[in-house]
Scaffold this motif. Structure first.
Motif, PDB file in Angstrom:
ATOM      1  N   TYR A  57      28.238 -67.087 -16.687  1.00  0.00           N
ATOM      2  CA  TYR A  57      28.767 -65.716 -16.748  1.00  0.00           C
ATOM      3  C   TYR A  57      27.826 -64.746 -16.039  1.00  0.00           C
ATOM      4  O   TYR A  57      28.260 -63.860 -15.307  1.00  0.00           O
ATOM      5  N   ALA A  58      26.517 -64.918 -16.287  1.00  0.00           N
ATOM      6  CA  ALA A  58      25.547 -64.019 -15.663  1.00  0.00           C
ATOM      7  C   ALA A  58      25.596 -64.154 -14.139  1.00  0.00           C
ATOM      8  O   ALA A  58      25.548 -63.159 -13.414  1.00  0.00           O
ATOM      9  N   PHE A  59      25.738 -65.378 -13.655  1.00  0.00           N
ATOM     10  CA  PHE A  59      25.825 -65.588 -12.211  1.00  0.00           C
ATOM     11  C   PHE A  59      27.122 -64.991 -11.650  1.00  0.00           C
ATOM     12  O   PHE A  59      27.122 -64.414 -10.562  1.00  0.00           O
ATOM     13  N   ALA A  60      28.208 -65.144 -12.395  1.00  0.00           N
ATOM     14  CA  ALA A  60      29.480 -64.590 -11.927  1.00  0.00           C
ATOM     15  C   ALA A  60      29.387 -63.067 -11.810  1.00  0.00           C
ATOM     16  O   ALA A  60      29.840 -62.478 -10.822  1.00  0.00           O
ATOM     17  N   PHE A  61      28.779 -62.432 -12.803  1.00  0.00           N
ATOM     18  CA  PHE A  61      28.625 -60.979 -12.757  1.00  0.00           C
ATOM     19  C   PHE A  61      27.701 -60.596 -11.598  1.00  0.00           C
ATOM     20  O   PHE A  61      27.959 -59.630 -10.864  1.00  0.00           O
ATOM     21  N   ALA A  62      26.641 -61.385 -11.414  1.00  0.00           N
ATOM     22  CA  ALA A  62      25.687 -61.108 -10.344  1.00  0.00           C
ATOM     23  C   ALA A  62      26.367 -61.193  -8.973  1.00  0.00           C
ATOM     24  O   ALA A  62      26.171 -60.326  -8.113  1.00  0.00           O
ATOM     25  N   ILE A  63      27.183 -62.216  -8.781  1.00  0.00           N
ATOM     26  CA  ILE A  63      27.870 -62.391  -7.502  1.00  0.00           C
ATOM     27  C   ILE A  63      28.868 -61.253  -7.290  1.00  0.00           C
ATOM     28  O   ILE A  63      28.986 -60.688  -6.192  1.00  0.00           O
ATOM     29  N   ALA A  64      29.568 -60.885  -8.359  1.00  0.00           N
ATOM     30  CA  ALA A  64      30.513 -59.771  -8.269  1.00  0.00           C
ATOM     31  C   ALA A  64      29.786 -58.490  -7.850  1.00  0.00           C
ATOM     32  O   ALA A  64      30.274 -57.726  -7.015  1.00  0.00           O
ATOM     33  N   MET A  65      28.599 -58.273  -8.394  1.00  0.00           N
ATOM     34  CA  MET A  65      27.840 -57.072  -8.037  1.00  0.00           C
ATOM     35  C   MET A  65      27.335 -57.136  -6.595  1.00  0.00           C
ATOM     36  O   MET A  65      27.267 -56.121  -5.912  1.00  0.00           O
ATOM     37  N   ALA A  66      26.983 -58.327  -6.134  1.00  0.00           N
ATOM     38  CA  ALA A  66      26.554 -58.464  -4.738  1.00  0.00           C
ATOM     39  C   ALA A  66      27.703 -58.094  -3.798  1.00  0.00           C
ATOM     40  O   ALA A  66      27.490 -57.405  -2.793  1.00  0.00           O
ATOM     41  N   THR A  67      28.929 -58.493  -4.158  1.00  0.00           N
ATOM     42  CA  THR A  67      30.067 -58.116  -3.302  1.00  0.00           C
ATOM     43  C   THR A  67      30.315 -56.609  -3.394  1.00  0.00           C
ATOM     44  O   THR A  67      30.711 -55.989  -2.416  1.00  0.00           O
ATOM     45  N   ALA A  68      30.039 -56.019  -4.570  1.00  0.00           N
ATOM     46  CA  ALA A  68      30.196 -54.569  -4.725  1.00  0.00           C
ATOM     47  C   ALA A  68      29.181 -53.831  -3.848  1.00  0.00           C
ATOM     48  O   ALA A  68      29.487 -52.775  -3.280  1.00  0.00           O
ATOM     49  N   ALA A  69      27.972 -54.389  -3.740  1.00  0.00           N
ATOM     50  CA  ALA A  69      26.948 -53.781  -2.896  1.00  0.00           C
ATOM     51  C   ALA A  69      27.419 -53.746  -1.440  1.00  0.00           C
ATOM     52  O   ALA A  69      27.300 -52.728  -0.754  1.00  0.00           O
ATOM     53  N   ILE A  70      27.989 -54.861  -0.994  1.00  0.00           N
ATOM     54  CA  ILE A  70      28.479 -54.940   0.386  1.00  0.00           C
ATOM     55  C   ILE A  70      29.654 -53.980   0.580  1.00  0.00           C
ATOM     56  O   ILE A  70      29.700 -53.210   1.543  1.00  0.00           O
TER      57      ILE A  70
END
Lengths: 245, 288
Positions: free
Chosen positions: B192-205
């Protein structure tokens, strides 16, 4: 293939001592004790809501016992989480299968080897699963949800094997399946045992469990009512345990 | 009468804009798909990334796209921490608790942006993002094309990651059956933590490309939360192609309604489409 490393002959692989377990405030297990020795098939029989699945899920770490201990290979695992318990070598094939419906058969199996210990043996175990269930190899690129009920159950068992277990817990693998399919599944269960994997199974079909198991425990209202060799269990004892008559 | 030549520009711009919208929706879809949480702070986290790039650009003259080498890891870590230290605990309390936390994060980010950068609108600039580029039949702003290409690259990379890696498969597995995932030895808390992290990385882009394309204010995030939500609703969950099409549907809605009815109502139609789809087919057009 000798899978289990027996420290001392006669030592229990799984030892449950005086376990009390709760769902919220409801006590589901009362001072449950049982043992499974390496290489055995042990059946757990009892009526609905007698605590069979609770016990299975306590072993798998979904429920932590309030009192008592669950020991595996001499290690107390009662407070470990499910993913840690899988890595230690206990694999549960759950009631309702719990496969990943929108993933392919082969991806479901690959995920079975998710724990780091099992990843290196992935190819070998995959071959082994396909030997047990050739139909899965034929269907490996299909989505899991497109399989028949029996095939889905084979996939669930195969996925459980992929984690390289020493002990497998089977929860109601024949539920809702035709007798012919059930025969096929139990043939695989016997093959799995022949490979050296120890088995604890829950089965609503009492006749079937007693036929397959070396020993059986009867569980009634969260308590172990009786435990002895499967062949020695008499009809009256089972009736007594089930219906209290 | 309209001719096709007149429409080629709004259609092309709508498709390109749709790429950016899909990129914005991607992270929301991921968090919703895996954790069943509507991250209402998604839009604000995206806009805050634009502000982060703006700060680096105005302070040190760092190129906005280059600044993503800092933005992506930072947002990744931020996302991991939000899930691990806040959301996972909140999930233990109730279904609403994580939603309230997300709402709190949204308010904090909006206020922070107001305090640091004022309520006035800001924008990101880069020399290569200025002006127009010809695409044969018509010309489009360079930023639109850049965003579209970025969206395409991010989605293809994410798709490959989810299909091929153990962690990616574990994320997909946890979204389909959490219990099943735990049974095969997946640490769902970590996944879950990785999924949220990846989602935030796409939000940064998404934030940086958004900032290059449109001016933004501290409250811009909310409107684009609705757009992201629309992308997820139209595209359904768990389908990268659906997300992409969802983005393009909304992009086309915006540019075509702007073309026929004027710029002032273009977002109205976008929200209207989201509303209608929600009412008629809540599982999404491509949803399962």
């Amino acid at each position: 293939m000798e899978k289990h490393k027996q420290k001392m002959s006669g030592d229990a692989l799984l030892k449950i001592s005086n376990v009390d377990a709760f769902y919220g405030t409801f006590q589901a297990l009362w001072g449950v004790s049982l043992e499974v020795k390496p290489g055995e098939i042990v059946a757990l029989i009892g009526s609905n809501a007698s605590g069979k699945s609770t016990l299975i899920n306590t072993i798998s770490g979904f429920i932590h016992p309030a009192r008592g201990a669950v020991e595996f290979n001499g290690l107390d695992i009662s407070m470990l989480d499910p993913f840690q318990i899988v890595t230690l070598g206990i694999s549960q094939v759950p009631e309702g299968r719990r496969i990943f419906p929108e993933m392919t058969v082969s991806d479901n199996l690959v995920l079975g080897s998710y724990n780091r210990k099992a990843r290196s043996d992935k190819e070998l175990n995959l071959k082994r699963v396909y030997e047990h269930f050739p139909i899965l190899e034929q269907r490996k690129n299909q989505l899991a949800k497109t399989l028949s009920g029996g095939e889905q159950q084979m996939l669930a068992i195969g996925r459980g094997l992929m984690s390289d277990p020493t002990l497998m817990l089977f929860d109601e693998i024949s539920l809702g399946l035709a007798p012919k399919v059930t025969d096929e599944l139990y043939k695989a269960v016997r093959e799995i045992r022949a490979e050296g994997i120890t088995i604890l199974l829950v089965e609503q079909n009492v006749r079937r469990s007693l036929k397959e198991a070396d020993r059986a425990y009867i569980i009634k209202a969260g308590r172990i009512a009786l435990g002895k060799n499967a062949a020695e269990l008499r009809e009256e004892e089972i009736k007594q345990a089930y219906f209290g008559i | 009468m309209e001719t096709l030549g007149d429409l080629s520009r709004p259609i092309l711009m709508g498709i390109l804009l749709g790429g950016l919208y899909a990129l914005i929706g991607l992270g929301l879809s991921m968090v919703f798909g895996v954790m069943k949480l509507i991250n209402v702070a998604h839009g604000d986290l995206m806009i805050f990334s634009a502000y982060f790039a703006y700060a680096l650009m105005t302070t040190w003259g760092i190129d906005p796209i280059l600044s993503l080498t800092m933005g992506i890891p930072l947002w990744f870590v931020l996302g991991f921490a939000i899930q691990k230290y806040m959301m996972s605990r909140a999930f233990g309390i109730s279904m609403e608790a994580p939603l309230i936390i997300a709402f709190g994060i949204s308010l904090i980010l909006q206020s922070l942006a107001q305090i640091i950068w004022s309520p006035y609108s800001r924008g990101l600039q880069a020399p290569y993002a200025l002006g127009y580029i010809s695409l044969g039949i018509t010309t489009v702003p360079r930023t639109y094309l850049l965003s579209f290409v970025a969206a395409l690259v991010v989605m293809l990379l994410l798709r490959e990651f989810l299909r091929r890696s153990y962690l990616g498969k574990a994320i997909v597995a946890a979204s389909q059956d959490k219990r099943g995932a735990e049974l095969v030895g997946i640490n769902t808390g970590r996944v879950y933590a990785f999924a949220f992290a990846i989602a935030m990385a796409t939000a940064a882009i998404a934030g940086v490309f958004f900032g290059l394309t449109f001016p933004f204010t501290p409250t811009s995030g909310f409107g684009f939360l609705v757009v992201a939500f629309g992308v997820v609703i139209i595209g359904g969950l768990g389908s990268m192609l659906g997300t992409f099409i969802g983005g393009i549907v909304l992009g086309l809605t915006q540019t075509l309604s702007g073309h026929f009815l004027g710029g002032s109502v273009q977002m109205l139609f976008v929200y209207l489409i989201v509303f209608v789809v929600l009412a008629v087919r809540p599982q999404g057009i491509f949803g399962r």
